[in-house]
Motif scaffolding. Structure first.
Motif, mmCIF file in Angstrom:
data_model
loop_
_atom_site.group_PDB
_atom_site.id
_atom_site.type_symbol
_atom_site.label_atom_id
_atom_site.label_comp_id
_atom_site.label_asym_id
_atom_site.label_seq_id
_atom_site.Cartn_x
_atom_site.Cartn_y
_atom_site.Cartn_z
ATOM 1 N N ALA A 98 -32.846 -30.847 -21.539
ATOM 2 C CA ALA A 98 -32.710 -31.102 -20.519
ATOM 3 C C ALA A 98 -30.816 -31.440 -20.217
ATOM 4 O O ALA A 98 -29.854 -30.895 -21.324
ATOM 5 N N GLY A 99 -30.705 -31.529 -19.543
ATOM 6 C CA GLY A 99 -29.488 -31.243 -18.288
ATOM 7 C C GLY A 99 -29.160 -30.195 -18.071
ATOM 8 O O GLY A 99 -29.821 -29.390 -18.078
ATOM 9 N N ARG A 100 -27.620 -29.737 -19.599
ATOM 10 C CA ARG A 100 -26.593 -28.709 -18.887
ATOM 11 C C ARG A 100 -26.652 -28.226 -20.723
ATOM 12 O O ARG A 100 -25.501 -27.102 -21.146
ATOM 13 N N ALA A 101 -27.239 -29.103 -21.275
ATOM 14 C CA ALA A 101 -27.615 -28.790 -22.548
ATOM 15 C C ALA A 101 -27.410 -26.868 -22.775
ATOM 16 O O ALA A 101 -28.677 -26.025 -21.828
ATOM 17 N N MET A 110 -36.124 -28.550 -19.766
ATOM 18 C CA MET A 110 -36.779 -30.367 -18.660
ATOM 19 C C MET A 110 -35.817 -29.820 -16.953
ATOM 20 O O MET A 110 -35.729 -31.451 -16.593
ATOM 21 N N SER A 111 -35.024 -28.698 -17.619
ATOM 22 C CA SER A 111 -33.703 -29.032 -16.149
ATOM 23 C C SER A 111 -33.129 -27.495 -16.185
ATOM 24 O O SER A 111 -33.806 -26.596 -16.891
ATOM 25 N N ARG A 127 -31.689 -38.304 -17.450
ATOM 26 C CA ARG A 127 -30.733 -38.239 -16.780
ATOM 27 C C ARG A 127 -30.876 -36.373 -16.203
ATOM 28 O O ARG A 127 -29.886 -35.893 -15.624
ATOM 29 N N VAL A 128 -32.298 -36.013 -16.040
ATOM 30 C CA VAL A 128 -32.722 -34.890 -15.869
ATOM 31 C C VAL A 128 -32.091 -34.581 -14.079
ATOM 32 O O VAL A 128 -32.844 -34.933 -13.529
#
Length: 420
Positions: A301-304, A332-333, A419-420
């Motif tokens: 997710a996020g910018r991972a 997830m993003s 936070r997604v």
């Protein structure tokens, strides 16, 4: 060569103990090994900037740290605090057939045997394995005698204070027809740097249940390895559960040195924010009649950023090999990143091998279906994601560990969804 590596080599030169010959060999190799860049294939997707910028340092004073409690788990606790073995947390009486010793406390004959086995399983290609060879001081030797089933799991915990650097090393030998379960975990308070390596010698007809929980997050840097050598009719079942951090990297090597070996490796990792986790897994089928099953599932997710490199090498003499590698990834993003590279290198002609990798996003139709049944979007996302990896959790041999990790993963999913 980076300043950090130059400092590590300099510190390695200052250590003079029973491992001196091995340290010198490691330092000689490090001195001629280029510092990895994005052009280095094994580090193509993983920047080492977090290590170069690390301010972590050796903390000699012993901190009052205890491993995280795992409800209902009765384990033999082998605890390192800031790289130093805390023998006080080891039980006074060990189960019959099990010995745990600090390498420096062994007699000359025992040290000679331990020295011969040191870094014998871990391949020399692992840069930070060589760093660990050069800097690890409290090397712990674990032996299970032939024919003994150690019912309590052995838990190897590396605990780090804020800003601490540590280099831990354990050698585990399972005698013939023995059984042992080992849990490895790293727990860090922040801004830490650790290398944690364990080598496993699994003798004929022995069985190893192995777990590695790499749940440190945030500003921690962790580079480690699990390396297994399997002899005739032996078996192992390994489970890796990982979160990401500024830099988390794990190398595993499974070597089929004997015939009729059965190896299983399952890995789950969940990443969020700007975290990174990099798993490199290599399986060497050197002899006939070996079986390997490898399943890796990742949610980002996020910018991972997630990295997976899975290589299965079937040598020319390894006929009748059965090997499968499956990597499934869930984004997830739109800003998350997954880099996967499953590899099969086959030189034998009488084998059954398969590999594959998929990357996808959460099914909008499935998400919509659950929402129409009165389930809010956050909970629906958790349900779908948990189903994606629940199969691997169910396969964990230790039910206490699987029940302990489930709520931790559910909580992780909930945080990722927000936070997604």
């Amino acid at each position: 060569m980076s300043e950090w590596l130059e400092s590590a080599i300099s510190r390695g030169h200052q250590i003079d103990d029973w491992l001196a010959t091995k340290r010198i060999q490691a330092i000689d190799l490090l001195s001629t090994t280029p510092w990895p860049t994005r052009k280095t294939e094994a580090w193509r997707y993983t920047s080492l900037r977090a290590i170069q910028n690390s301010k972590a340092k050796n903390i000699e004073t012993s901190a009052n740290l205890l491993p995280q409690n795992i409800t209902d788990l009765s384990a033999i606790e082998l605890v390192f605090i800031n790289g130093q073995w805390d023998k006080t947390q080891l039980p006074d009486v060990l189960p019959k057939g099990l010995s745990i010793s600090l390498g420096s406390d062994l007699n000359k004959e025992q040290q000679s045997q331990a020295l011969a086995n040191f870094s014998d399983i871990k391949p020399k290609r692992h840069l930070f394995g060589l760093v660990n060879d050069a800097l690890a001081q409290d090397v712990v030797i674990v032996n299970v005698e032939d024919g003994f089933n150690i019912k309590q799991p052995l838990r190897i915990s590396s605990l780090l204070s804020l800003g601490a650097e540590s280099h831990t090393r354990v050698q585990v030998t399972l005698g013939k027809e023995s059984h042992l379960a080992v849990i490895e975990d790293v727990q860090a308070e922040g801004d830490s740097l650790c290398t944690a390596f364990v080598e496993y010698q699994v003798s004929a007809k022995a069985h190893l249940d192995h777990y590695r929980f790499a749940l440190q997050t945030g500003s921690n840097v962790a580079v480690g390895g699990c390396h297994f050598n399997l002899l005739d009719h032996s078996s192992m079942h390994s489970t890796i559960v990982a979160f990401g951090s500024d830099l988390s990297r794990l190398d595993t090597d499974i070597i089929h040195s004997g015939q009729f070996v059965d190896a299983k490796l399952n890995a789950i990792y969940l990443l969020d924010g700007n975290e990174l986790f990099d798993l490199h897994a290599t399986v060497e089928h050197a002899v006939p009649n070996g079986t390997t099953e490898e399943n890796v599932r990742c949610i980002v997710a996020g910018r991972a950023k997630a990295v997976f490199n899975g290589r299965i090498h079937i040598h020319r003499d390894a006929q009748k090999t059965l090997a499968e590698l499956n990597n499934r990834n869930l984004l997830m993003s739109k800003t998350a990143e997954i880099n996967t590279k499953p590899e099969l290198e086959i030189y034998a002609d009488d084998v059954r091998c398969a590999h594959g990798a998929t990357s996808a996003q959460v099914d909008d139709k499935a998400l919509y279906y659950l929402q129409t049944r009165g389930i809010d979007r956050a909970k629906a996302n958790v349900m779908l994601n948990f189903g994606f990896i629940n199969e691997l959790i169910d396969l964990m041999p230790n039910a206490v560990l699987s029940e302990w990790i489930r709520p931790i993963i559910r909580q992780r999913f909930s945080e990722m969804e927000v936070r997604v």
